[in-house]
Design a protein around this motif. Structure first.
Motif, PDB file in Angstrom:
ATOM      1  N   ARG A 156       1.474  -1.462  -0.417  1.00  0.00           N
ATOM      2  CA  ARG A 156      -0.045   0.130   0.187  1.00  0.00           C
ATOM      3  C   ARG A 156       0.936   0.938  -0.349  1.00  0.00           C
ATOM      4  NH1 ARG A 156      -3.443  -3.516   2.558  1.00  0.00           N
ATOM      5  NH2 ARG A 156      -5.566  -3.022   2.134  1.00  0.00           N
ATOM      6  N   PRO A 210     -16.900  -0.105  -5.591  1.00  0.00           N
ATOM      7  CA  PRO A 210     -15.598   0.153  -5.372  1.00  0.00           C
ATOM      8  C   PRO A 210     -15.046  -0.749  -5.804  1.00  0.00           C
ATOM      9  CG  PRO A 210     -17.118  -0.730  -3.859  1.00  0.00           C
ATOM     10  CD  PRO A 210     -17.546  -0.679  -4.867  1.00  0.00           C
ATOM     11  N   PRO A 266     -10.216  -1.089  -4.940  1.00  0.00           N
ATOM     12  CA  PRO A 266      -9.377  -0.390  -3.383  1.00  0.00           C
ATOM     13  C   PRO A 266      -8.281   0.367  -4.525  1.00  0.00           C
ATOM     14  CG  PRO A 266      -9.012  -2.941  -3.618  1.00  0.00           C
ATOM     15  CD  PRO A 266      -9.916  -2.380  -4.613  1.00  0.00           C
ATOM     16  N   GLY A 267      -7.735   1.574  -4.163  1.00  0.00           N
ATOM     17  CA  GLY A 267      -6.445   2.352  -4.778  1.00  0.00           C
ATOM     18  C   GLY A 267      -4.763   1.435  -4.693  1.00  0.00           C
ATOM     19  N   PRO A 268      -4.294   0.578  -4.076  1.00  0.00           N
ATOM     20  CA  PRO A 268      -3.314  -0.332  -4.654  1.00  0.00           C
ATOM     21  C   PRO A 268      -3.653  -1.620  -5.578  1.00  0.00           C
ATOM     22  CG  PRO A 268      -3.892  -0.402  -2.015  1.00  0.00           C
ATOM     23  CD  PRO A 268      -5.186   0.392  -2.364  1.00  0.00           C
ATOM     24  N   ILE A 320      -3.199  -5.814  -3.809  1.00  0.00           N
ATOM     25  CA  ILE A 320      -3.409  -6.174  -2.611  1.00  0.00           C
ATOM     26  C   ILE A 320      -4.680  -7.269  -2.888  1.00  0.00           C
ATOM     27  CG2 ILE A 320      -3.106  -4.122  -0.713  1.00  0.00           C
ATOM     28  CD1 ILE A 320      -6.037  -3.766  -1.434  1.00  0.00           C
ATOM     29  N   ARG A 321      -4.755  -8.123  -3.942  1.00  0.00           N
ATOM     30  CA  ARG A 321      -5.474  -9.200  -3.958  1.00  0.00           C
ATOM     31  C   ARG A 321      -4.176 -10.242  -4.472  1.00  0.00           C
ATOM     32  NH1 ARG A 321     -10.673  -6.115  -6.880  1.00  0.00           N
ATOM     33  NH2 ARG A 321     -11.561  -5.487  -4.515  1.00  0.00           N
ATOM     34  N   GLN A 361     -19.336  -6.009  -4.036  1.00  0.00           N
ATOM     35  CA  GLN A 361     -18.142  -6.161  -4.331  1.00  0.00           C
ATOM     36  C   GLN A 361     -17.882  -6.956  -4.651  1.00  0.00           C
ATOM     37  OE1 GLN A 361     -15.488  -3.874  -1.469  1.00  0.00           O
ATOM     38  NE2 GLN A 361     -13.847  -3.163  -3.732  1.00  0.00           N
ATOM     39  N   PHE A 403     -20.045  -1.475   3.930  1.00  0.00           N
ATOM     40  CA  PHE A 403     -18.579  -2.282   4.073  1.00  0.00           C
ATOM     41  C   PHE A 403     -18.036  -2.395   5.668  1.00  0.00           C
ATOM     42  CE2 PHE A 403     -18.914  -0.283  -0.280  1.00  0.00           C
ATOM     43  CZ  PHE A 403     -18.953  -1.764  -1.080  1.00  0.00           C
ATOM     44  N   LYS A 427     -18.214 -10.438   6.639  1.00  0.00           N
ATOM     45  CA  LYS A 427     -16.903  -9.384   7.593  1.00  0.00           C
ATOM     46  C   LYS A 427     -17.859  -8.758   9.196  1.00  0.00           C
ATOM     47  CE  LYS A 427     -15.177  -5.388   7.427  1.00  0.00           C
ATOM     48  NZ  LYS A 427     -14.399  -4.048   7.266  1.00  0.00           N
ATOM     49  N   THR A 474     -12.964  -9.900   6.737  1.00  0.00           N
ATOM     50  CA  THR A 474     -12.692  -8.543   5.924  1.00  0.00           C
ATOM     51  C   THR A 474     -12.933  -8.759   4.857  1.00  0.00           C
ATOM     52  OG1 THR A 474     -10.513  -8.977   5.379  1.00  0.00           O
ATOM     53  CG2 THR A 474     -10.878  -7.313   7.145  1.00  0.00           C
ATOM     54  N   VAL A 475     -13.481  -7.955   3.849  1.00  0.00           N
ATOM     55  CA  VAL A 475     -13.588  -7.449   2.518  1.00  0.00           C
ATOM     56  C   VAL A 475     -12.705  -8.235   1.390  1.00  0.00           C
ATOM     57  CG1 VAL A 475     -14.281  -6.482   0.653  1.00  0.00           C
ATOM     58  CG2 VAL A 475     -15.596  -5.806   2.611  1.00  0.00           C
ATOM     59  N   GLU A 476     -11.303  -7.327   1.313  1.00  0.00           N
ATOM     60  CA  GLU A 476     -10.022  -7.900   1.001  1.00  0.00           C
ATOM     61  C   GLU A 476      -9.598  -8.955   1.548  1.00  0.00           C
ATOM     62  OE1 GLU A 476      -9.191  -6.444  -2.101  1.00  0.00           O
ATOM     63  OE2 GLU A 476     -10.879  -4.838  -2.166  1.00  0.00           O
TER      64      GLU A 476
END
Ligand code: XMP
Length: 528
Positions: free
Chosen positions: A297, A405, A407-409, A413-414, A449, A483, A520, A524-526
């Protein structure tokens, strides 16, 4: 405008939402706001709930000058207790904290009518309670307009002034008639006009942007392909045309063909002045060998700022050159567009108790600071669904307006192991098949998501008479309001079967697909 004074309840922002759903503009401010701090006269005031008790030493109290405005005031839970505490009523601790549903009976006047707050809503309603204190003696000149089996003063009103207090929480969806109660307050009692619509907002906001930007000066802003930045960019373009420069940074961990698609849509279809910077090589080299999610990140965040600043500097340099030639009417870069939404604003202004610190959102780097750019935030009054409505009015394509949505990263991160071009490609292809099949099955809008995750483990499989040893894809799909909590989505089995079979057949390097059935919390979601 309805002014909502926030005493720190976790539900305060929902009061704002419910007012807006009635097309009435509502603004949330901390309960410590003094009357001289506001530059408008509200048509009504709502005092929120709070985790505090009115008798605590540190508990927050309202500026009593608001009571002298003569506008209607509605206290919710702590707000009711705050009104009572100030006006000579009595509040006591309940034997047990009341948390959960209750049935409120609406009191009738001698002629059979009910208070305007409950007009047209029936004799009884199911409401949500969450309190440890309750009103034990109403202040002088108040009468009861509703009660429950445990709360004789569940709703009270002043005999002559427009002062109301309710013990329950009308703002949560567990109070099915709650929105109507808020509607009665703001429409019937406060007399608000229902003029808060996105049609009106567009015109006013474009005029406001033109006014604050003036006749000269450029604005730069980043776009990501998400709803917020696209809507903000289109709005800026409508307001000041090519004086707005959008920059999209391809960080190498976007979804399949994303940079290209955003370019097509923003630049070609919507006419926005956009530069796409392919910085994927730089990002991927800095990410090389990194597995720790927080480090991923940080690297992506910092690299983004470096690349964006470099691009901003180019635009500024070109503007300077044109200025020297004396030929340019557009001026220098003066503004930085940010897609800040109202929940971020609420997060930073809401009342968190006496020792709270204010969160900062704007991570502009060194160069941008040196350029002394002023921030422009055209969406800062809007909730997400208002941004979507605005997007539709601005002719932004429906699939983008309703997009999940991202994520920015991004995919970094997946990808649970180290990130490199090969791993990115595998995940992009799998994710693309997954989303394509969800859309085909008509399920996309039921899911908050959905995405694929690439696991860093290998499993044994068989293809023809060959043994394979390849990676595993995990699929995630969740339903969620905000979320903060989320539940896994129950796909029809045949959809999962199709997705799995396509991924294992079409994506080289994958021989196994799993579906994540964790909610969650505790997950978490991610995955990172
Ligand atoms: P979690 O995993 O925290 O995700 O349950 C909740 C929501 O936040 C998104 N998310 C991020 N968004 N940068 C972002 O811009 C991040 O680092 C990040 N981490 C999680 C996630 O996609 C989900 O919508």
């Amino acid at each position: 405008t309805i002014l909502i004074l926030d005493f720190g309840s976790q539900y305060s922002h929902l009061i704002t939402r419910r007012c807006r759903e009635h097309n009435v503009y509502a603004e949330l401010m901390p309960c410590t706001t003094k009357i001289q701090d506001i530059n408008f006269k509200p048509k009504g005031i709502i005092l929120s709930g709070s985790p505090h008790s009115v008798y605590d030493d540190v508990s927050p109290h309202v500026d009593l000058a608001f009571f002298d405005l003569g506008v209607p005031i509605l206290g919710i839970c702590y707000g009711l207790q705050e009104i009572a505490w100030n006006l000579g009523g009595e509040v006591t601790k309940c034997d047990h904290r009341e948390y959960g549903p209750a049935d409120i009976t609406i009191n009738k006047f001698w002629n059979g009518s009910v208070d305007a707050l409950f007009e047209g809503l029936g004799d009884k309603m199911r409401v949500w309670m969450s309190h440890g204190d309750q009103l034990s003696t109403p202040p002088p000149n108040f009468h009861v307009v509703g009660h429950t089996s445990t709360a004789p003063y569940a709703a009270v009103a002043h005999n002559t002034k427009p002062l109301y207090g309710i013990q329950f929480h009308p703002e949560v969806t567990h109070s099915p008639m709650g929105k109507a109660v808020i509607g009665n307050f703001i429409l019937k009692i406060c007399g608000c006009r229902q003029s808060w619509t996105m049609e009106e907002f567009i015109g006013k906001e474009i005029a406001r942007i033109r006014e604050i930007c003036g006749p000269k000066g450029r604005v730069i802003g980043a776009v990501s392909g998400g709803v917020d930045s696209t809507v903000a960019a289109k709005l800026m373009h409508e307001a000041i045309g090519d004086r707005f420069h959008a920059i999209m940074v391809d960080n190498g961990v976007l979804r399949l063909n994303e940079a290209q698609q955003v370019n097509e849509m923003l630049n070609k279809d919507l006419g926005v002045n956009l530069t796409v910077v392919d910085a994927s090589a730089l990002f991927l080299s800095r990410l090389d060998g990194i597995e720790d999610p927080e480090q991923k990140r940080k690297i992506i965040g910092n690299t983004f700022i470096n690349v964006f600043e470099e691009e901003a500097a180019k635009i500024e340099f070109a503007a300077e050159e044109e200025e020297k030639k004396g030929a340019d009417p557009k001026g220098r870069v003066e503004w930085l567009l940010q897609g800040t939404l109202y929940p971020d604003v609420i997060e930073s202004i809401s009342f968190k108790g006496p020792s709270a610190t204010i969160k900062t959102h704007h991570n502009v780097g060194g160069l941008l600071k040196d350029m002394k750019l002023k921030l422009i935030e055209p969406l800062r009054e809007l909730f997400k669904d208002e941004v979507r409505a605005l997007g539709r009015l601005l002719s932004i394509p429906a699939p983008l307006v309703g997009r999940h949505p991202f994520p920015g990263p991004g995919l970094a991160i997946r990808i649970l192991g180290p990130v490199n071009r090969e791993q990115v490609k595998i995940l992009q292809l799998a994710d693309n098949i997954y989303i394509e099949e969800i859309r085909k099955a008509g399920l996309y809008d039921q899911i908050a998501q959905a995405f694929a995750v690439l696991l860093p483990v290998k499993a044994v499989g068989v293809m023809g008479d060959q043994r394979t040893y390849e990676q595993v894809i995990a699929l995630r799909a969740v339903q969620s309001e905000d979320f903060m909590t989320a539940d896994w989505f129950a796909f029809p089995p045949d959809v999962l079967r199709r997705i799995s079979s396509r991924i294992t057949n079409e994506v080289a390097g994958i021989n196994r697909v799993t579906y994540d059935i964790s909610s969650k919390p505790p997950a978490t979601v991610e995955w990172l």
